[in-house]
Design a protein around this motif. Structure first.
Motif, mmCIF file in Angstrom:
data_model
loop_
_atom_site.group_PDB
_atom_site.id
_atom_site.type_symbol
_atom_site.label_atom_id
_atom_site.label_comp_id
_atom_site.label_asym_id
_atom_site.label_seq_id
_atom_site.Cartn_x
_atom_site.Cartn_y
_atom_site.Cartn_z
ATOM 1 N N VAL A 1 41.512 0.654 43.219
ATOM 2 C CA VAL A 1 41.337 1.902 42.473
ATOM 3 C C VAL A 1 41.592 3.107 43.381
ATOM 4 O O VAL A 1 42.205 4.089 42.967
ATOM 5 C CB VAL A 1 39.926 1.972 41.826
ATOM 6 N N SER A 2 41.159 3.018 44.628
ATOM 7 C CA SER A 2 41.368 4.142 45.552
ATOM 8 C C SER A 2 42.847 4.350 45.884
ATOM 9 O O SER A 2 43.245 5.435 46.282
ATOM 10 C CB SER A 2 40.551 3.953 46.829
ATOM 11 N N GLU A 3 43.674 3.319 45.703
ATOM 12 C CA GLU A 3 45.110 3.431 45.957
ATOM 13 C C GLU A 3 45.847 4.163 44.835
ATOM 14 O O GLU A 3 46.979 4.587 45.020
ATOM 15 C CB GLU A 3 45.726 2.035 46.114
ATOM 16 N N LEU A 4 45.215 4.278 43.686
ATOM 17 C CA LEU A 4 45.859 4.956 42.561
ATOM 18 C C LEU A 4 46.060 6.439 42.877
ATOM 19 O O LEU A 4 45.230 7.043 43.560
ATOM 20 C CB LEU A 4 44.984 4.838 41.304
ATOM 21 N N GLN B 1 45.898 9.426 37.973
ATOM 22 C CA GLN B 1 45.736 8.101 37.363
ATOM 23 C C GLN B 1 44.316 7.590 37.548
ATOM 24 O O GLN B 1 43.706 7.056 36.628
ATOM 25 C CB GLN B 1 46.684 7.085 38.011
ATOM 26 N N ARG B 2 43.803 7.760 38.754
ATOM 27 C CA ARG B 2 42.443 7.297 39.064
ATOM 28 C C ARG B 2 41.428 8.029 38.183
ATOM 29 O O ARG B 2 40.536 7.418 37.598
ATOM 30 C CB ARG B 2 42.132 7.512 40.545
ATOM 31 N N GLN B 3 41.592 9.342 38.055
ATOM 32 C CA GLN B 3 40.668 10.141 37.252
ATOM 33 C C GLN B 3 40.673 9.671 35.796
ATOM 34 O O GLN B 3 39.613 9.440 35.212
ATOM 35 C CB GLN B 3 41.062 11.621 37.331
ATOM 36 N N PHE C 1 41.791 6.779 34.569
ATOM 37 C CA PHE C 1 41.335 5.386 34.495
ATOM 38 C C PHE C 1 39.808 5.305 34.515
ATOM 39 O O PHE C 1 39.201 4.615 33.696
ATOM 40 C CB PHE C 1 41.920 4.575 35.663
ATOM 41 N N LEU C 2 39.178 6.021 35.434
ATOM 42 C CA LEU C 2 37.720 5.986 35.534
ATOM 43 C C LEU C 2 37.056 6.618 34.310
ATOM 44 O O LEU C 2 36.028 6.122 33.836
ATOM 45 C CB LEU C 2 37.257 6.684 36.819
ATOM 46 N N GLN D 1 45.749 10.356 42.317
ATOM 47 C CA GLN D 1 44.520 11.046 41.922
ATOM 48 C C GLN D 1 44.377 11.162 40.405
ATOM 49 O O GLN D 1 43.339 10.855 39.849
ATOM 50 C CB GLN D 1 44.471 12.426 42.590
ATOM 51 N N ALA E 1 47.857 2.608 35.633
ATOM 52 C CA ALA E 1 46.723 2.203 36.469
ATOM 53 C C ALA E 1 46.411 0.726 36.264
ATOM 54 O O ALA E 1 46.183 -0.013 37.231
ATOM 55 C CB ALA E 1 45.496 3.063 36.136
ATOM 56 N N GLN F 1 37.504 -1.695 44.358
ATOM 57 C CA GLN F 1 37.376 -0.317 44.842
ATOM 58 C C GLN F 1 38.597 0.089 45.657
ATOM 59 O O GLN F 1 39.090 1.211 45.529
ATOM 60 C CB GLN F 1 36.101 -0.158 45.671
#
Length: 195
Positions: free
Chosen positions: A140-143, A147-149, A151-152, A145, A182, A137
Protein backbone atom coordinates in the motif's frame (compact mmCIF):
# COMPACT_ATOMS: atom_id res chain seq x y z
CA UNK A 1 -23.19 -3.87 26.55
CA UNK A 2 -22.55 -0.23 27.41
CA UNK A 3 -25.47 1.67 28.78
CA UNK A 4 -25.76 5.13 27.27
CA UNK A 5 -26.40 7.31 30.26
CA UNK A 6 -25.48 10.83 31.27
CA UNK A 7 -21.99 9.79 32.55
CA UNK A 8 -21.21 8.18 29.18
CA UNK A 9 -22.36 11.31 27.38
CA UNK A 10 -20.12 13.32 29.68
CA UNK A 11 -17.28 11.10 28.50
CA UNK A 12 -17.48 12.65 25.00
CA UNK A 13 -17.92 16.36 25.64
CA UNK A 14 -15.76 17.42 22.71
CA UNK A 15 -18.13 15.94 20.18
CA UNK A 16 -21.40 17.31 21.51
CA UNK A 17 -21.86 21.05 21.13
CA UNK A 18 -24.30 22.89 23.32
CA UNK A 19 -25.31 26.49 23.72
CA UNK A 20 -23.21 26.98 26.88
CA UNK A 21 -19.99 25.99 25.09
CA UNK A 22 -20.55 28.19 22.04
CA UNK A 23 -19.39 27.76 18.48
CA UNK A 24 -16.26 28.74 16.64
CA UNK A 25 -16.22 32.21 15.20
CA UNK A 26 -15.74 30.87 11.67
CA UNK A 27 -19.02 28.95 11.72
CA UNK A 28 -21.84 30.95 10.17
CA UNK A 29 -25.46 31.01 11.22
CA UNK A 30 -26.35 28.18 8.80
CA UNK A 31 -23.66 25.91 10.18
CA UNK A 32 -24.61 26.89 13.72
CA UNK A 33 -28.16 25.75 12.98
CA UNK A 34 -27.03 22.21 12.12
CA UNK A 35 -24.93 21.99 15.28
CA UNK A 36 -27.85 23.23 17.39
CA UNK A 37 -30.03 20.61 15.75
CA UNK A 38 -27.38 17.98 16.54
CA UNK A 39 -27.30 18.99 20.21
CA UNK A 40 -31.09 19.09 20.45
CA UNK A 41 -31.52 15.70 18.74
CA UNK A 42 -28.55 13.93 20.33
CA UNK A 43 -30.50 11.45 22.49
CA UNK A 44 -33.04 10.76 19.74
CA UNK A 45 -30.25 10.17 17.20
CA UNK A 46 -28.50 7.84 19.64
CA UNK A 47 -31.67 5.78 20.15
CA UNK A 48 -32.31 5.71 16.40
CA UNK A 49 -28.80 4.46 15.68
CA UNK A 50 -28.91 1.95 18.56
CA UNK A 51 -32.04 0.40 17.07
CA UNK A 52 -30.48 0.35 13.62
CA UNK A 53 -27.09 -1.05 14.65
CA UNK A 54 -28.14 -3.17 17.62
CA UNK A 55 -25.35 -1.99 19.91
CA UNK A 56 -25.10 1.19 21.94
CA UNK A 57 -21.32 1.34 21.55
CA UNK A 58 -21.60 1.19 17.75
CA UNK A 59 -24.31 3.85 17.84
CA UNK A 60 -22.09 6.17 19.88
CA UNK A 61 -19.20 5.63 17.44
CA UNK A 62 -21.40 6.33 14.44
CA UNK A 63 -22.85 9.43 16.10
CA UNK A 64 -19.36 10.73 16.74
CA UNK A 65 -18.45 10.07 13.08
CA UNK A 66 -21.57 11.99 12.10
CA UNK A 67 -20.47 14.94 14.21
CA UNK A 68 -17.03 14.89 12.60
CA UNK A 69 -18.64 14.90 9.16
CA UNK A 70 -20.76 17.86 10.19
CA UNK A 71 -17.61 19.83 10.88
CA UNK A 72 -16.58 19.36 7.24
CA UNK A 73 -19.74 20.96 5.86
CA UNK A 74 -18.85 24.31 4.25
CA UNK A 75 -20.28 27.23 6.22
CA UNK A 76 -22.10 28.60 3.17
CA UNK A 77 -24.07 25.36 2.65
CA UNK A 78 -27.80 26.04 2.74
CA UNK A 79 -29.60 23.27 4.62
CA UNK A 80 -33.36 23.64 4.44
CA UNK A 81 -34.21 21.10 7.15
CA UNK A 82 -31.25 20.57 9.51
CA UNK A 83 -32.95 17.81 11.51
CA UNK A 84 -33.79 15.78 8.40
CA UNK A 85 -30.31 16.35 7.01
CA UNK A 86 -28.80 15.24 10.30
CA UNK A 87 -30.77 11.98 10.44
CA UNK A 88 -29.89 11.23 6.81
CA UNK A 89 -26.23 11.87 7.53
CA UNK A 90 -26.39 9.61 10.60
CA UNK A 91 -28.07 6.87 8.55
CA UNK A 92 -25.34 7.18 5.90
CA UNK A 93 -22.67 6.94 8.60
CA UNK A 94 -24.42 3.84 9.97
CA UNK A 95 -24.41 2.25 6.51
CA UNK A 96 -20.69 3.02 6.17
CA UNK A 97 -20.13 1.40 9.56
CA UNK A 98 -22.09 -1.71 8.54
CA UNK A 99 -20.21 -1.94 5.23
CA UNK A 100 -16.90 -1.68 7.06
CA UNK A 101 -17.87 -4.49 9.43
CA UNK A 102 -19.00 -6.69 6.54
CA UNK A 103 -15.75 -6.02 4.72
CA UNK A 104 -13.74 -7.15 7.73
CA UNK A 105 -15.91 -10.24 8.19
CA UNK A 106 -15.52 -11.13 4.50
CA UNK A 107 -11.73 -11.24 4.82
CA UNK A 108 -11.64 -13.38 7.94
CA UNK A 109 -13.37 -16.73 7.63
CA UNK A 110 -14.76 -18.55 10.65
CA UNK A 111 -11.86 -21.02 10.60
CA UNK A 112 -9.39 -18.16 11.01
CA UNK A 113 -11.10 -16.76 14.07
CA UNK A 114 -10.88 -18.48 17.43
CA UNK A 115 -14.03 -20.27 18.61
CA UNK A 116 -13.87 -18.69 22.04
CA UNK A 117 -12.25 -15.72 23.70
CA UNK A 118 -9.95 -18.05 25.64
CA UNK A 119 -8.60 -19.75 22.52
CA UNK A 120 -5.58 -17.86 21.22
CA UNK A 121 -3.96 -18.19 17.81
CA UNK A 122 -0.77 -20.20 17.70
CA UNK A 123 2.58 -18.36 17.65
CA UNK A 124 3.05 -19.48 14.04
CA UNK A 125 -0.28 -17.98 13.04
CA UNK A 126 0.56 -14.71 14.81
CA UNK A 127 3.88 -14.50 12.94
CA UNK A 128 2.11 -15.34 9.68
CA UNK A 129 -0.49 -12.59 10.22
CA UNK A 130 2.17 -10.05 11.10
CA UNK A 131 4.16 -10.93 7.99
CA UNK A 132 1.06 -10.65 5.83
CA UNK A 133 0.19 -7.32 7.39
CA UNK A 134 3.75 -6.03 6.85
CA UNK A 135 3.62 -7.08 3.19
CA UNK A 136 0.22 -5.43 2.75
CA UNK A 137 1.42 -2.21 4.40
CA UNK A 138 4.53 -2.21 2.19
CA UNK A 139 2.47 -2.76 -0.96
CA UNK A 140 0.00 0.00 0.00
CA UNK A 141 2.86 2.39 0.78
CA UNK A 142 4.23 1.81 -2.75
CA UNK A 143 1.05 3.18 -4.31
CA UNK A 144 1.13 6.74 -5.65
CA UNK A 145 -0.25 9.19 -3.08
CA UNK A 146 -3.63 9.79 -4.79
CA UNK A 147 -4.18 6.06 -5.45
CA UNK A 148 -3.32 5.24 -1.85
CA UNK A 149 -5.68 7.94 -0.54
CA UNK A 150 -8.61 6.76 -2.67
CA UNK A 151 -7.91 3.07 -1.96
CA UNK A 152 -7.85 3.62 1.81
CA UNK A 153 -10.98 5.77 1.73
CA UNK A 154 -12.81 3.04 -0.18
CA UNK A 155 -11.51 -0.15 1.44
CA UNK A 156 -10.73 0.97 4.99
CA UNK A 157 -13.14 3.85 5.59
CA UNK A 158 -15.89 2.11 3.58
CA UNK A 159 -16.79 5.15 1.47
CA UNK A 160 -18.54 4.65 -1.85
CA UNK A 161 -17.03 5.87 -5.11
CA UNK A 162 -19.59 8.69 -5.21
CA UNK A 163 -18.74 9.81 -1.67
CA UNK A 164 -15.02 9.80 -2.45
CA UNK A 165 -15.53 11.77 -5.66
CA UNK A 166 -17.53 14.42 -3.77
CA UNK A 167 -15.00 14.63 -0.96
CA UNK A 168 -11.95 14.88 -3.22
CA UNK A 169 -13.59 16.91 -5.99
CA UNK A 170 -12.80 14.39 -8.74
CA UNK A 171 -15.07 12.42 -11.04
CA UNK A 172 -16.52 9.08 -10.05
CA UNK A 173 -14.82 7.55 -13.08
CA UNK A 174 -11.46 8.81 -11.80
CA UNK A 175 -12.15 7.23 -8.42
CA UNK A 176 -13.04 3.90 -10.05
CA UNK A 177 -9.85 3.95 -12.13
CA UNK A 178 -7.68 4.79 -9.12
CA UNK A 179 -9.22 1.96 -7.08
CA UNK A 180 -8.77 -0.52 -9.95
CA UNK A 181 -5.13 0.50 -10.45
CA UNK A 182 -4.47 0.15 -6.72
CA UNK A 183 -6.11 -3.29 -6.62
CA UNK A 184 -4.10 -4.41 -9.67
CA UNK A 185 -0.88 -3.29 -8.00
CA UNK A 186 -1.77 -5.08 -4.76
CA UNK A 187 -2.80 -8.21 -6.64
CA UNK A 188 0.58 -8.21 -8.41
CA UNK A 189 2.51 -7.67 -5.18
CA UNK A 190 0.43 -9.97 -2.94
CA UNK A 191 -0.80 -12.60 -5.37
CA UNK A 192 0.66 -15.49 -3.38
CA UNK A 193 -1.15 -14.30 -0.22
CA UNK A 194 -4.50 -14.02 -1.96
CA UNK A 195 -4.60 -17.57 -3.33
Amino acid sequence: MISITQPYRAHIPTCVPNSRIGFREMAGEKKKSIFESFAASYEELLRHLSRRLGRDADAADVLQDTYLRLQNIPTETDIKNPRSYLFRMADNSAMDHIRGKRSIERYFSSEETPDSADEKPSPERIVDYRQRLDRLQQAVSELPQRQRQVFLMHKIDGLSHAEISRELGITRSAVEKLVMKALAHLRDRLGDLID
